[in-house]
Design a protein around this motif. Structure first.
Motif, PDB file in Angstrom:
ATOM      1  N   THR A 189       2.963  17.528  -1.663  1.00 17.92           N
ATOM      2  CA  THR A 189       2.430  16.165  -1.782  1.00 17.92           C
ATOM      3  C   THR A 189       3.459  15.139  -1.332  1.00 17.92           C
ATOM      4  O   THR A 189       3.140  14.195  -0.600  1.00 17.92           O
ATOM      5  N   LEU A 190       4.708  15.310  -1.750  1.00 22.92           N
ATOM      6  CA  LEU A 190       5.769  14.376  -1.364  1.00 22.92           C
ATOM      7  C   LEU A 190       6.011  14.414   0.145  1.00 22.92           C
ATOM      8  O   LEU A 190       6.228  13.370   0.772  1.00 22.92           O
ATOM      9  N   ARG A 191       5.969  15.609   0.733  1.00 24.21           N
ATOM     10  CA  ARG A 191       6.150  15.702   2.182  1.00 24.21           C
ATOM     11  C   ARG A 191       4.982  15.045   2.913  1.00 24.21           C
ATOM     12  O   ARG A 191       5.162  14.376   3.941  1.00 24.21           O
ATOM     13  N   TRP A 192       3.760  15.231   2.368  1.00 23.86           N
ATOM     14  CA  TRP A 192       2.587  14.594   2.965  1.00 23.86           C
ATOM     15  C   TRP A 192       2.687  13.072   2.884  1.00 23.86           C
ATOM     16  O   TRP A 192       2.333  12.368   3.842  1.00 23.86           O
TER      17      TRP A 192
ATOM     18  N   ARG B  69       0.835  -1.220   0.000  1.00 19.61           N
ATOM     19  CA  ARG B  69       0.000   0.000   0.000  1.00 19.61           C
ATOM     20  C   ARG B  69       0.866   1.266   0.000  1.00 19.61           C
ATOM     21  O   ARG B  69       0.419   2.332   0.400  1.00 19.61           O
ATOM     22  N   PHE B  70       2.101   1.148  -0.444  1.00 15.40           N
ATOM     23  CA  PHE B  70       2.993   2.301  -0.543  1.00 15.40           C
ATOM     24  C   PHE B  70       2.576   3.125  -1.752  1.00 15.40           C
ATOM     25  O   PHE B  70       2.429   2.604  -2.852  1.00 15.40           O
ATOM     26  N   LYS B  71       2.393   4.428  -1.556  1.00 15.80           N
ATOM     27  CA  LYS B  71       1.745   5.286  -2.565  1.00 15.80           C
ATOM     28  C   LYS B  71       2.705   6.330  -3.136  1.00 15.80           C
ATOM     29  O   LYS B  71       3.667   6.738  -2.490  1.00 15.80           O
ATOM     30  N   TYR B  72       2.358   6.761  -4.368  1.00 14.23           N
ATOM     31  CA  TYR B  72       3.012   7.911  -4.985  1.00 14.23           C
ATOM     32  C   TYR B  72       1.932   8.701  -5.723  1.00 14.23           C
ATOM     33  O   TYR B  72       1.004   8.124  -6.311  1.00 14.23           O
ATOM     34  N   ALA B  73       2.037  10.042  -5.683  1.00 11.88           N
ATOM     35  CA  ALA B  73       1.046  10.882  -6.364  1.00 11.88           C
ATOM     36  C   ALA B  73       1.722  12.131  -6.903  1.00 11.88           C
ATOM     37  O   ALA B  73       2.691  12.633  -6.318  1.00 11.88           O
ATOM     38  N   GLU B  74       1.219  12.618  -8.025  1.00 10.20           N
ATOM     39  CA  GLU B  74       1.645  13.922  -8.526  1.00 10.20           C
ATOM     40  C   GLU B  74       0.478  14.582  -9.266  1.00 10.20           C
ATOM     41  O   GLU B  74      -0.492  13.933  -9.631  1.00 10.20           O
ATOM     42  N   TRP B  75       0.616  15.900  -9.476  1.00 10.86           N
ATOM     43  CA  TRP B  75      -0.499  16.719  -9.957  1.00 10.86           C
ATOM     44  C   TRP B  75      -0.128  17.517 -11.192  1.00 10.86           C
ATOM     45  O   TRP B  75       1.047  17.851 -11.415  1.00 10.86           O
TER      46      TRP B  75
ATOM     47  N   ASP C  70       1.290  27.433  -6.394  1.00  9.99           N
ATOM     48  CA  ASP C  70       1.786  27.079  -7.718  1.00  9.99           C
ATOM     49  C   ASP C  70       1.994  25.571  -7.764  1.00  9.99           C
ATOM     50  O   ASP C  70       2.040  24.903  -6.727  1.00  9.99           O
ATOM     51  N   LEU C  71       2.109  25.026  -8.980  1.00 11.22           N
ATOM     52  CA  LEU C  71       2.133  23.573  -9.168  1.00 11.22           C
ATOM     53  C   LEU C  71       3.360  22.929  -8.528  1.00 11.22           C
ATOM     54  O   LEU C  71       3.276  21.865  -7.918  1.00 11.22           O
ATOM     55  N   ALA C  72       4.529  23.576  -8.656  1.00 14.33           N
ATOM     56  CA  ALA C  72       5.756  23.003  -8.094  1.00 14.33           C
ATOM     57  C   ALA C  72       5.650  22.873  -6.578  1.00 14.33           C
ATOM     58  O   ALA C  72       5.977  21.826  -5.998  1.00 14.33           O
ATOM     59  N   ALA C  73       5.168  23.938  -5.922  1.00 12.68           N
ATOM     60  CA  ALA C  73       5.026  23.899  -4.464  1.00 12.68           C
ATOM     61  C   ALA C  73       3.989  22.861  -4.044  1.00 12.68           C
ATOM     62  O   ALA C  73       4.140  22.174  -3.029  1.00 12.68           O
TER      63      ALA C  73
END
Length: 516
Positions: free
Chosen positions: A269-272, A160-166, A261-264
């Motif tokens: 997301t990665l920190r979360w 259940r290890f996750k990765y996400a990006e926007w 902004d998208l980069a921030a």
């Protein structure tokens, strides 16, 4: 006090503690505790709660402000915000939930409940499978404007290890491939199988259950050598894990967060993911995904050499062609020629935005079937009057699709023109039969066209027969059945007779039947 007196009233009417708990929506332990007190004892108890210091009291105003602004905040999300924004440490999620519940009751902030749908999914061995899905969400920007964001979420089925990006626009094929590369590096390897929705940026066609990948993604899959499993839409049994992961990312991380902004946003997301998404104990496995991932990582496959993403086109945005022959794009509806939609067809269009103009194609490299100026307003139907002419439009669409299949564009252009002259009333039927022949015998269509021109056979049926014959001959040669007699008699031609000759024979004018 009101809750206490309601409990006492229901108890006096003969309700059991279980019934009181269910009726008032409070825990049975709370009901038992409250009913065991006299009015005086309960008042003293409430006073002690108000005066007794709590560990989260210094954050009360912050939490109260969050709940008033966002009544749908969960206790888990408040816990994450305290860690992120207040650098809170050493407080469990259960403690925060209890504190949030107390504030809701005291200040009259009811909890907004969203029912989650869970799907029973089988367990997988380490390194076997990952699931992928998309989500979208409207958020507020720092200047209080609404912005629509799109996310892609990956989850390893075992840990259940996750990765996400926007992104701030819909994903394209090249974006999805880039996200795969990022996810695999984040996971530290690749699984054997990837599970997806049947989506237009992945699958362009379906034929008797066989799904055909877009050319760009097919190249990437071949490069990485993973198995692709495409699910039907609304198929939680096959990808329930990632559906819940998408909801988790949207509801715990993104909801009520201000966008700068998208980069921030992606960095946040990665920190979360590190502090919450992959750190908190999973509700089903009762383990931390990050800890299980450490054990799963050695079972993942090695990531191959870097895929040349720069060589892919970045314009393959797809849209569905609807029954009323329109596609939806950026808040408006745009017409395509009448007859483009087919009940038995694929009904996918490729759109490209160029200098304020929208180009709509049936294939990425095909000529546009529609060109529209993009208006500044939203909610409009942008149409072309010529698109209402069904017969002309249908044949035009078919002609564009047929032309794609041939290397000699000039020759196929001549052939289609000849068909137009010969079959003006049945042109669409001729083109449809040509299209069927091309689909059935694609490797032989160029040679078939040459032979049709040589023999001056201008008919879709003749073209089909020639292509079919070429395909059959090729198959027989591959099977070792070379037809030697064909070349031996190929130079012979049947004698050609004039109409007068046959009339004289039938009329008995002295000619014998040998023609001498």
């Amino acid at each position: 006090m009101e809750l206490y007196y309601k409990m006492k009233d229901l108890e006096g009417k003969g309700f059991s503690q279980r019934q009181i708990s269910k009726k008032l929506g409070v825990g049975r332990n709370t009901v038992s505790s409250y009913l065991g007190m006299s009015s005086k004892q309960f008042i003293e108890y409430i006073h002690s709660l108000e005066t007794r210091p709590k560990k989260l009291d210094p954050y009360r105003e912050h939490i109260l402000g969050w709940l008033r602004e966002h009544p749908d905040l969960t206790g888990a999300q408040v816990h994450d915000w305290l860690i992120e924004r207040m650098e809170l440490k050493g407080v469990t999620q259960a403690t925060v939930r209890s504190y949030v519940k107390d504030i809701r009751e005291r200040y009259g902030i009811p909890k907004v409940k969203n029912q989650r749908v869970y799907a029973a999914v089988p367990e997988f061995r380490p390194g076997h499978q990952a699931q992928v899905d998309f989500g979208q969400l409207k958020v507020l920007t720092v200047d209080e404007k609404e912005r629509k964001l799109y996310c892609i979420v990956f989850i390893l089925s075992h840990s259940r290890f996750k990765y996400a990006e926007w992104l701030d626009r819909p994903f394209r094929t090249v974006d999805m491939i880039r996200a795969h590369e990022n996810a695999f590096h984040y996971f530290g390897g690749m699984p054997e199988e990837m599970v997806y929705d049947q989506d237009a940026i992945l699958a362009v066609s379906e034929n008797a259950g066989d799904l055909i990948l877009t050319s760009e993604f097919a190249r990437y899959r071949e490069h990485c050598s993973f198995i692709v499993h495409l699910c039907r839409r609304s198929d939680p049994e096959s990808k329930g894990r990632v559906e819940q992961a998408v909801k988790y990312v949207k509801n715990n991380f993104a909801k009520n967060r201000l966008f700068e902004d998208l980069a921030a946003w992606n960095e946040s997301t990665l920190r979360w993911l590190a502090r919450t998404g992959n750190h908190n104990v999973h509700h089903n496995t009762k383990k931390r995904p990050a800890e299980v991932h450490a054990l799963e990582k050695p079972h993942l496959r090695k990531i191959p050499s870097e895929f040349p993403i720069g060589n892919l086109t970045d314009t393959s945005i797809t849209r569905t062609i609807h029954k009323d022959n329109v596609i939806r794009f950026s808040g408006n509806r745009y017409s395509v020629p009448a007859g483009t939609y087919r009940s038995d067809g694929r009904n996918v269009a490729y759109v490209e935005e160029k200098a304020g103009t929208l180009l709509i194609r049936l294939k990425p490299e095909a000529p546009p079937i529609a060109i529209h100026r993009i208006p500044e307003e939203k909610g409009l139907v942008v149409s072309d009057e010529n698109h209402r002419k069904r017969d002309v439009s249908r044949s035009t669409i078919l002609a564009a699709k047929i032309t794609e299949a041939f290397a000699d564009k000039e020759l196929i252009g001549w052939y289609l023109d000849e068909l137009r002259k010969k079959y003006p009333r049945y042109l669409s039927a001729q083109f449809e039969r040509m299209e069927d022949a091309i689909r059935a015998h694609l490797p032989y269509v160029d040679e078939a066209l040459e032979k049709a021109r040589l023999l001056n056979l201008v008919s879709a049926n003749d073209f089909r027969d020639i292509a079919s014959s070429l395909a059959r001959d090729s198959k027989e040669k591959k099977n070792g059945k070379t037809e030697a007699w064909v070349s031996a008699y190929e130079h012979l031609r049947a004698a050609e007779r004039t109409v007068d000759y046959y009339a004289s024979v039938l009329g008995g004018n002295g000619h014998d039947q040998s023609g001498n």
